[in-house]
Design a protein around this motif. Sequence first.
Motif, PDB file in Angstrom:
ATOM      1  N   GLU A 135     -17.569  33.190  31.017  1.00  0.00           N
ATOM      2  CA  GLU A 135     -18.220  34.063  30.039  1.00  0.00           C
ATOM      3  C   GLU A 135     -19.732  33.826  30.001  1.00  0.00           C
ATOM      4  O   GLU A 135     -20.219  32.738  30.314  1.00  0.00           O
ATOM      5  CB  GLU A 135     -17.641  33.816  28.630  1.00  0.00           C
ATOM      6  N   THR A 184     -14.487  37.548  28.472  1.00  0.00           N
ATOM      7  CA  THR A 184     -14.280  37.301  29.903  1.00  0.00           C
ATOM      8  C   THR A 184     -13.795  38.562  30.608  1.00  0.00           C
ATOM      9  O   THR A 184     -13.040  39.350  30.033  1.00  0.00           O
ATOM     10  CB  THR A 184     -13.265  36.138  30.087  1.00  0.00           C
ATOM     11  N   GLU A 224     -11.782  30.903  31.514  1.00  0.00           N
ATOM     12  CA  GLU A 224     -12.327  32.228  31.181  1.00  0.00           C
ATOM     13  C   GLU A 224     -13.844  32.141  31.324  1.00  0.00           C
ATOM     14  O   GLU A 224     -14.526  31.598  30.452  1.00  0.00           O
ATOM     15  CB  GLU A 224     -11.965  32.647  29.749  1.00  0.00           C
ATOM     16  N   VAL A 239     -15.983  36.112  21.415  1.00  0.00           N
ATOM     17  CA  VAL A 239     -15.467  37.479  21.330  1.00  0.00           C
ATOM     18  C   VAL A 239     -14.256  37.567  22.246  1.00  0.00           C
ATOM     19  O   VAL A 239     -14.332  37.208  23.423  1.00  0.00           O
ATOM     20  CB  VAL A 239     -16.539  38.501  21.773  1.00  0.00           C
ATOM     21  N   ASP A 295     -14.501  29.602  28.325  1.00  0.00           N
ATOM     22  CA  ASP A 295     -13.646  29.651  27.133  1.00  0.00           C
ATOM     23  C   ASP A 295     -12.240  29.200  27.548  1.00  0.00           C
ATOM     24  O   ASP A 295     -11.320  30.009  27.677  1.00  0.00           O
ATOM     25  CB  ASP A 295     -13.654  31.081  26.572  1.00  0.00           C
ATOM     26  N   LYS A 320      -7.567  27.512  21.697  1.00  0.00           N
ATOM     27  CA  LYS A 320      -8.888  27.495  22.315  1.00  0.00           C
ATOM     28  C   LYS A 320      -9.777  26.377  21.787  1.00  0.00           C
ATOM     29  O   LYS A 320     -10.911  26.213  22.254  1.00  0.00           O
ATOM     30  CB  LYS A 320      -9.564  28.848  22.084  1.00  0.00           C
TER      31      LYS A 320
HETATM   32 MG    MG Z   1     -12.639  34.321  26.038  1.00  0.00          MG
END
Ligand code: MG
Length: 260
Positions: free
Chosen positions: A117, A230, A115, A67, A146, A162
């Motif tokens: 998460e 994040t 990031e 997300v 992430d 990513k």
């Molecule tokens: Mg992220």
Amino acid sequence: MMDSKANLKKFCRFSVDNRTYNGSIRGNMVDIVEGDLFSDLSDMRMSFPVDRIKFLPPIIPTKVWCVGVNYASHMREMGHEPPREPLIFMKPRTSVVGGGDPVRVPEWVGRVDYEGELAVVIGKKARNVTEFEAMSCVKGYSCYNDVTARDLQKDNHWIRAKGFDTFGPFGPAILVTDKLPDDTKLTTRLNGSVVQQDTISSMIFPIRQIISYISRFATLEPGDVIATGTPSGVGRVKPGDVVDIEIDGIGTLSNPFISD
Ligand code: MG
């Protein structure tokens, strides 16, 4: 008062002496267990100290959902508009690595960010579930990084930015429970200094809404993982750095970054 989390299993996979096991973390020890995350676990009465073993990703996800822009503080730091519905993207399975594994950063990608998460692990098939039904599909929770090639992301080609090999550290264990307390805290450290800290209640779209939303267009399956976004404080990570993501009750996912 008894800690209600004390009896929850922390499921992991690990290798030691060139053999691979399923395990359950208990303090500084890992107990070998028989069975897997989706069956009954039984204790094999054999344990190793955590510092002797090598963590593997706690499961190999069937799909990795993510997300984007799910904390208002991160939305503001990135200059995004408030999302009207969850922004969903995916990462390939080849991005998944475990705790302690190096994240390999190709020299040509430019800036790369961590990031921190919270990852949700799905335990049961979910198609067209309501928000009310959604939490019964959750098997457990883990930490997730992430990792994002920030410069490349500017062309809106998120799956490339990513989706690099090793850009999805996951683990070290899955806390087996369908619900976490709202005040569960997520902390990211870069070389030991705190760079991100927030509670999971700060999410724009809560977990039940994300699960329901995805299940209306794609079937969620046991072993799917959803990284839930994040908080603010994302920043650059360079080869030679170490990023730790710690979540209350789950543990700490720690990964060195190296050049590739
Ligand atoms: Mg992220």
